[in-house]
Write a protein that holds these residues in place. Structure first.
Motif, PDB file in Angstrom:
ATOM      1  N   GLU A  57      -1.184 -14.423  -8.106  1.00 56.10           N
ATOM      2  CA  GLU A  57      -1.174 -13.543  -9.279  1.00 56.10           C
ATOM      3  C   GLU A  57      -1.590 -12.120  -8.899  1.00 56.10           C
ATOM      4  N   VAL A  58      -2.625 -11.998  -8.073  1.00 53.34           N
ATOM      5  CA  VAL A  58      -3.104 -10.681  -7.652  1.00 53.34           C
ATOM      6  C   VAL A  58      -2.002  -9.917  -6.923  1.00 53.34           C
ATOM      7  N   TYR A  59      -1.351 -10.558  -5.970  1.00 48.33           N
ATOM      8  CA  TYR A  59      -0.329  -9.878  -5.177  1.00 48.33           C
ATOM      9  C   TYR A  59       0.940  -9.599  -5.988  1.00 48.33           C
ATOM     10  N   LYS A  60       1.282 -10.464  -6.950  1.00 50.98           N
ATOM     11  CA  LYS A  60       2.420 -10.178  -7.830  1.00 50.98           C
ATOM     12  C   LYS A  60       2.157  -8.909  -8.639  1.00 50.98           C
ATOM     13  N   THR A  61       0.930  -8.727  -9.070  1.00 50.11           N
ATOM     14  CA  THR A  61       0.578  -7.554  -9.866  1.00 50.11           C
ATOM     15  C   THR A  61       0.494  -6.296  -9.009  1.00 50.11           C
ATOM     16  N   LEU A  62      -0.137  -6.416  -7.840  1.00 45.73           N
ATOM     17  CA  LEU A  62      -0.338  -5.239  -6.995  1.00 45.73           C
ATOM     18  C   LEU A  62       0.920  -4.813  -6.243  1.00 45.73           C
ATOM     19  N   TYR A  63       1.791  -5.760  -5.959  1.00 49.23           N
ATOM     20  CA  TYR A  63       2.999  -5.478  -5.180  1.00 49.23           C
ATOM     21  C   TYR A  63       4.238  -6.009  -5.907  1.00 49.23           C
ATOM     22  N   PRO A  64       4.590  -5.425  -7.046  1.00 48.98           N
ATOM     23  CA  PRO A  64       5.727  -5.950  -7.823  1.00 48.98           C
ATOM     24  C   PRO A  64       7.077  -5.803  -7.117  1.00 48.98           C
TER      25      PRO A  64
ATOM     26  N   THR B 189       1.306 -14.006   4.089  1.00 48.08           N
ATOM     27  CA  THR B 189       0.567 -14.061   5.351  1.00 48.08           C
ATOM     28  C   THR B 189       1.304 -13.259   6.423  1.00 48.08           C
ATOM     29  N   ASN B 190       2.589 -13.514   6.568  1.00 47.97           N
ATOM     30  CA  ASN B 190       3.377 -12.803   7.581  1.00 47.97           C
ATOM     31  C   ASN B 190       3.441 -11.305   7.313  1.00 47.97           C
ATOM     32  N   LEU B 191       3.461 -10.930   6.063  1.00 44.07           N
ATOM     33  CA  LEU B 191       3.575  -9.524   5.694  1.00 44.07           C
ATOM     34  C   LEU B 191       2.268  -8.750   5.882  1.00 44.07           C
ATOM     35  N   PHE B 192       1.138  -9.380   5.533  1.00 40.65           N
ATOM     36  CA  PHE B 192      -0.122  -8.631   5.469  1.00 40.65           C
ATOM     37  C   PHE B 192      -1.192  -9.032   6.493  1.00 40.65           C
TER      38      PHE B 192
ATOM     39  N   ASP C 295       9.726  -9.433  -2.881  1.00 37.18           N
ATOM     40  CA  ASP C 295      10.646 -10.463  -3.375  1.00 37.18           C
ATOM     41  C   ASP C 295      10.022 -11.850  -3.471  1.00 37.18           C
ATOM     42  N   GLN C 296       9.046 -12.134  -2.604  1.00 35.65           N
ATOM     43  CA  GLN C 296       8.448 -13.473  -2.549  1.00 35.65           C
ATOM     44  C   GLN C 296       6.929 -13.362  -2.581  1.00 35.65           C
ATOM     45  N   TYR C 297       6.294 -14.394  -3.120  1.00 31.52           N
ATOM     46  CA  TYR C 297       4.832 -14.392  -3.193  1.00 31.52           C
ATOM     47  C   TYR C 297       4.234 -15.689  -2.671  1.00 31.52           C
ATOM     48  N   ASP C 298       5.038 -16.470  -1.954  1.00 31.88           N
ATOM     49  CA  ASP C 298       4.481 -17.689  -1.380  1.00 31.88           C
ATOM     50  C   ASP C 298       3.513 -17.315  -0.256  1.00 31.88           C
ATOM     51  N   LEU C 299       2.639 -18.234   0.074  1.00 30.91           N
ATOM     52  CA  LEU C 299       1.571 -17.958   1.025  1.00 30.91           C
ATOM     53  C   LEU C 299       2.104 -17.594   2.411  1.00 30.91           C
TER      54      LEU C 299
END
Length: 165
Positions: free
Chosen positions: A96-103, A114-117, A106-110
């Motif tokens: 939820e946090v990452y969906k809000t901060l990074y709209p 993880t790979n992105l950040f 495209d994906q928000y699975d773990l």
């Protein structure tokens, strides 16, 4: 702040098969747990044991999954009221946090987050705390580490209060 980061591997049908937990204080890991579950009563006892020293906050990635699995083992409440239920909460959901901060993502699975950040840091911390061969996603402790690191990454930079339920 004392946070208990949880990840369960399993399903509603088969129950919890693995528990990964990280207890942290002020973003520093003070304890990790990696439990393989074979019996329902063992799992219930482990979960109750995690509440002996109450954290101020519970964290998971896609909290609803963990909540659904918890309900299979223990009646619980999110509210701090007099009841026979065990208090699990308040919660923060890194998805939820990452969906809000990074709209724009495209994906928000773990795995993707993880790979992105936090890819390098998650592997480094994973080597410190995970058993050999378990430094990958869908291993409960490694997923808990990734969730912890995603939360740690934004604490202090963003007001997390609105995300706590």
């Amino acid at each position: 702040m004392k946070i208990l980061t949880l990840d369960f591997e399993g399903s509603i049908r088969n129950g919890i098969r693995e528990i990964g937990a990280i207890t942290s204080i002020n973003e520093k890991i003070i304890r990790t747990e990696d439990k393989v579950i074979s019996k329902k009563q063992t799992c219930t006892n482990i979960l109750i044991g995690m509440l002996r020293v109450r954290p101020q906050l519970f964290a998971s990635h896609n909290v609803q999954t963990e909540k659904n699995l918890l309900k299979k083992y223990l009646p619980y409440s999110n509210e701090n009221k007099q009841s026979k239920n065990i208090l699990w909460g308040p919660w923060i959901d890194t998805m939820e946090v990452y969906k809000t901060l990074y709209p724009q993502i495209d994906q928000y699975d773990l795995l993707y987050l993880t790979n992105l950040f936090i890819k390098e840091e998650s592997l480094e911390i994973g080597k410190q705390f995970c058993k050999a061969g378990k430094i990958s996603h869908h291993n409960a402790l490694y997923d808990a580490i990734c969730t912890f690191l995603l939360l740690k990454r934004i604490i202090g930079k963003v007001n997390i209060r609105p995300f706590i339920h």
